[in-house]
Design a protein around this motif. Structure first.
Motif, PDB file in Angstrom:
ATOM      1  N   ILE A 236       0.848  -1.185   0.000  1.00 38.88           N
ATOM      2  CA  ILE A 236       0.000   0.000   0.000  1.00 38.88           C
ATOM      3  C   ILE A 236       0.887   1.239   0.000  1.00 38.88           C
ATOM      4  O   ILE A 236       1.738   1.413   0.870  1.00 38.88           O
ATOM      5  N   ARG A 237       0.669   2.095  -0.944  1.00 39.85           N
ATOM      6  CA  ARG A 237       1.501   3.284  -1.074  1.00 39.85           C
ATOM      7  C   ARG A 237       1.107   4.325  -0.037  1.00 39.85           C
ATOM      8  O   ARG A 237      -0.081   4.516   0.251  1.00 39.85           O
ATOM      9  N   ILE A 238       2.088   4.992   0.542  1.00 39.34           N
ATOM     10  CA  ILE A 238       1.850   6.059   1.510  1.00 39.34           C
ATOM     11  C   ILE A 238       2.116   7.397   0.833  1.00 39.34           C
ATOM     12  O   ILE A 238       3.231   7.664   0.371  1.00 39.34           O
ATOM     13  N   ASP A 239       1.071   8.210   0.767  1.00 40.35           N
ATOM     14  CA  ASP A 239       1.195   9.541   0.175  1.00 40.35           C
ATOM     15  C   ASP A 239       1.213  10.571   1.301  1.00 40.35           C
ATOM     16  O   ASP A 239       0.207  10.784   1.975  1.00 40.35           O
ATOM     17  N   SER A 240       2.357  11.193   1.510  1.00 42.00           N
ATOM     18  CA  SER A 240       2.503  12.182   2.576  1.00 42.00           C
ATOM     19  C   SER A 240       2.489  13.594   1.994  1.00 42.00           C
ATOM     20  O   SER A 240       3.182  13.880   1.000  1.00 42.00           O
ATOM     21  N   TRP A 241       1.715  14.465   2.621  1.00 44.41           N
ATOM     22  CA  TRP A 241       1.646  15.854   2.198  1.00 44.41           C
ATOM     23  C   TRP A 241       2.949  16.563   2.577  1.00 44.41           C
ATOM     24  O   TRP A 241       3.382  16.514   3.725  1.00 44.41           O
ATOM     25  N   THR A 242       3.557  17.206   1.612  1.00 40.63           N
ATOM     26  CA  THR A 242       4.783  17.963   1.873  1.00 40.63           C
ATOM     27  C   THR A 242       4.539  19.468   1.812  1.00 40.63           C
ATOM     28  O   THR A 242       5.275  20.245   2.432  1.00 40.63           O
ATOM     29  N   GLY A 243       3.520  19.866   1.053  1.00 44.63           N
ATOM     30  CA  GLY A 243       3.219  21.293   0.919  1.00 44.63           C
ATOM     31  C   GLY A 243       4.284  22.080   0.190  1.00 44.63           C
ATOM     32  O   GLY A 243       4.359  23.310   0.313  1.00 44.63           O
TER      33      GLY A 243
ATOM     34  N   THR B 207     -10.833   6.238  -3.736  1.00 41.83           N
ATOM     35  CA  THR B 207     -10.917   5.295  -2.621  1.00 41.83           C
ATOM     36  C   THR B 207      -9.617   5.391  -1.819  1.00 41.83           C
ATOM     37  O   THR B 207      -8.528   5.180  -2.362  1.00 41.83           O
ATOM     38  N   ILE B 208      -9.742   5.726  -0.551  1.00 39.18           N
ATOM     39  CA  ILE B 208      -8.586   5.900   0.328  1.00 39.18           C
ATOM     40  C   ILE B 208      -8.586   4.779   1.354  1.00 39.18           C
ATOM     41  O   ILE B 208      -9.631   4.460   1.939  1.00 39.18           O
ATOM     42  N   ASN B 209      -7.419   4.191   1.570  1.00 31.47           N
ATOM     43  CA  ASN B 209      -7.336   3.149   2.590  1.00 31.47           C
ATOM     44  C   ASN B 209      -7.403   3.755   3.994  1.00 31.47           C
ATOM     45  O   ASN B 209      -8.247   3.378   4.799  1.00 31.47           O
ATOM     46  N   ASN B 210      -6.526   4.710   4.281  1.00 33.23           N
ATOM     47  CA  ASN B 210      -6.488   5.315   5.601  1.00 33.23           C
ATOM     48  C   ASN B 210      -6.044   6.764   5.486  1.00 33.23           C
ATOM     49  O   ASN B 210      -5.210   7.108   4.650  1.00 33.23           O
ATOM     50  N   ILE B 211      -6.616   7.624   6.341  1.00 36.51           N
ATOM     51  CA  ILE B 211      -6.184   9.018   6.429  1.00 36.51           C
ATOM     52  C   ILE B 211      -5.632   9.258   7.832  1.00 36.51           C
ATOM     53  O   ILE B 211      -6.297   8.967   8.830  1.00 36.51           O
ATOM     54  N   THR B 212      -4.424   9.797   7.904  1.00 37.17           N
ATOM     55  CA  THR B 212      -3.822  10.160   9.187  1.00 37.17           C
ATOM     56  C   THR B 212      -3.529  11.656   9.183  1.00 37.17           C
ATOM     57  O   THR B 212      -2.847  12.167   8.286  1.00 37.17           O
ATOM     58  N   PHE B 213      -4.071  12.349  10.194  1.00 40.61           N
ATOM     59  CA  PHE B 213      -3.775  13.764  10.380  1.00 40.61           C
ATOM     60  C   PHE B 213      -2.710  13.885  11.469  1.00 40.61           C
ATOM     61  O   PHE B 213      -2.823  13.267  12.541  1.00 40.61           O
ATOM     62  N   SER B 214      -1.696  14.696  11.218  1.00 40.91           N
ATOM     63  CA  SER B 214      -0.662  14.908  12.223  1.00 40.91           C
ATOM     64  C   SER B 214      -0.171  16.345  12.124  1.00 40.91           C
ATOM     65  O   SER B 214      -0.588  17.113  11.252  1.00 40.91           O
TER      66      SER B 214
ATOM     67  N   GLY C  23      -9.986   1.920   5.447  1.00 40.73           N
ATOM     68  CA  GLY C  23      -9.112   1.585   6.576  1.00 40.73           C
ATOM     69  C   GLY C  23      -9.121   2.563   7.720  1.00 40.73           C
ATOM     70  O   GLY C  23      -8.220   2.547   8.560  1.00 40.73           O
ATOM     71  N   GLY C  24     -10.116   3.447   7.810  1.00 35.69           N
ATOM     72  CA  GLY C  24     -10.261   4.292   8.979  1.00 35.69           C
ATOM     73  C   GLY C  24      -9.534   5.622   8.907  1.00 35.69           C
ATOM     74  O   GLY C  24      -8.856   5.951   7.929  1.00 35.69           O
ATOM     75  N   ILE C  25      -9.701   6.384  10.000  1.00 36.35           N
ATOM     76  CA  ILE C  25      -9.100   7.712  10.135  1.00 36.35           C
ATOM     77  C   ILE C  25      -8.406   7.789  11.486  1.00 36.35           C
ATOM     78  O   ILE C  25      -8.940   7.353  12.505  1.00 36.35           O
ATOM     79  N   THR C  26      -7.194   8.360  11.486  1.00 34.01           N
ATOM     80  CA  THR C  26      -6.452   8.557  12.730  1.00 34.01           C
ATOM     81  C   THR C  26      -6.062  10.025  12.836  1.00 34.01           C
ATOM     82  O   THR C  26      -5.476  10.592  11.906  1.00 34.01           O
ATOM     83  N   ASN C  27      -6.398  10.651  13.947  1.00 35.24           N
ATOM     84  CA  ASN C  27      -6.065  12.051  14.160  1.00 35.24           C
ATOM     85  C   ASN C  27      -5.029  12.169  15.265  1.00 35.24           C
ATOM     86  O   ASN C  27      -5.291  11.824  16.419  1.00 35.24           O
TER      87      ASN C  27
END
Length: 398
Positions: free
Chosen positions: A101-108, A157-164, A185-189
């Motif tokens: 599963i690919r992880i796409d991280s926001w860099t801005g 379709t998103i597997n999981n969203i993580t806010f940090s 796959g849920g949401i994690t804040n």
């Protein structure tokens, strides 16, 4: 001639023809028949042979039985090894799938805060099935899809969203909007408590999953849980629109329904675990859901409009409700009334008791009386329903 033969066969002739061996044999037979000791000896020898034969047969049976047990156990060991090997293969496949599963991280790091700008992501624009990590150091509003899109059909379709990220002072909010999304796959804040996470997209669940809202998440876009089950952790504000799946408010979580729901397709069971709180902030906020309040959990009504709230849901009550540092018991149902406004909560649904239950009034507003009016017969099942003493609460039923 016959007469001549008769003459020859006489007693004397028979006697004369008996030899000495015949006489000895007759004596031996006579001795055996008349001597008990000899007879017993023969029987003992016969019994001994019989016993030996029986032991041999028993040993053969034991040997056969032992063979089959060994063969069965050996087969079980083989089957167990086969199962272990199969499980190991499945786990390896699952691990490889998870690792793929690919992880796409926001860099801005792009020129703007556009979701569709590849420069803002470590792996380019997110694709279907990816995990998304939004690590924000500034206030950001992201729109999923094209900037001018008003399409109500989910495309991503998103597997999981993580806010940090975030901080106590630096970031005020992280906001998602735009097209609906499908979530598997849920949401994690994980953001700091001073940062609000707001999701204005409508979310469609496509699997059983958990929302872990460490810093609080407002789901204003609507949530369709379909037939899937959702476990909620932390503080959340929801606009739940439809679905028949099972919602669980986990310990220490506070699920707050902010908007009224008129969609009759909402037929969930919402279960509140010990120290979890299910809150309603507007009329008909729970749709047609069945509310299952476990011992130690609570159903909360916040400042009902004009001091009155009507609840049509079926409710299962199992105990005394949550505890806090102000009041040792808030009740399985409690109300935070507007200051000094007498409040009435009217229950039109079926109320079922599965434990002795107390109803309360939030201690901070105890000067404003609260009445719980049950218009249908309560199914007591041998349990009691009563107000918390000295809590300015009245219970009326039919």
């Amino acid at each position: 001639m016959i007469d001549d033969l008769k003459k020859d066969i006489t007693v004397d002739s028979i006697v004369n023809n008996i030899n000495d061996n015949d006489i000895e044999n007759i004596k031996t037979i006579d001795h055996i028949q008349t001597n008990p000791t000899t007879n017993q000896s023969i029987h003992k020898r016969s019994n001994k042979k019989l016993i030996i034969l029986s032991i041999i047969i028993l040993l053969i049976i034991v040997a056969i039985f032992t063979f089959f047990i060994y063969r069965s156990n050996n087969k079980k060991v083989t089957d167990k090894k086969s199962i272990t090997k199969t499980n190991s293969l499945i786990n390896n496949i699952s691990t490889k799938k998870a690792n793929n599963i690919r992880i796409d991280s926001w860099t801005g790091q792009g020129a703007n805060d556009n979701w569709n700008n590849p420069g803002n992501w470590n792996n380019g624009i997110p694709k279907n099935g990816d995990n998304i990590v939004l690590n924000m150091s500034k206030e950001v509003a992201l729109k999923i899809g094209t900037l001018n899109s008003n399409d109500n059909m989910p495309k991503l379709t998103i597997n999981n969203i993580t806010f940090s990220g975030g901080s106590d002072t630096g970031v005020e909010s992280i906001t998602l909007s735009g097209e609906p999304i499908i979530l598997t796959g849920g949401i994690t804040n994980l953001v700091q408590k001073a940062t609000d996470v707001i999701i204005n997209n409508k979310i469609y669940l496509d699997n059983n999953q958990s929302f872990k809202n460490g810093g609080g998440v407002d789901y204003f876009g609507g949530l369709n849980i379909s037939r899937y089950n959702l476990s909620l952790y932390g503080s959340s504000t929801f606009n739940l629109t439809s679905g028949t799946g099972y919602i669980t408010v986990e310990p220490t979580a506070n699920l707050y329904f902010n908007y009224g729901i008129t969609n009759s397709s909402l037929n969930n069971t919402i279960e509140v675990m010990p120290n979890g709180i299910l809150s309603e902030g507007s009329a008909n906020g729970f749709g047609n859901a069945t509310l299952d309040i476990n011992n130690g959990g609570a159903l909360e009504f916040v400042a009902p409009n004009n001091g009155k709230e009507i609840i049509n849901n079926s409710i299962i009550l199992s105990g005394s409700g949550v505890s806090n540092s102000i009041n040792t018991n808030q009740g399985a149902i409690f109300t935070i009334p507007s200051p000094s406004i007498p409040t009435t909560i009217i229950f039109n649904g079926v109320i079922t008791l599965e434990g002795n239950t107390e109803l309360g009034n939030y201690i901070g507003n105890a000067s404003a009386p609260v009445t719980y009016d049950f218009t249908t017969s309560i199914q007591y099942n041998g349990y009691t329903l009563k107000p918390i003493p000295n809590n300015n609460v009245t219970i009326t039923d039919v």
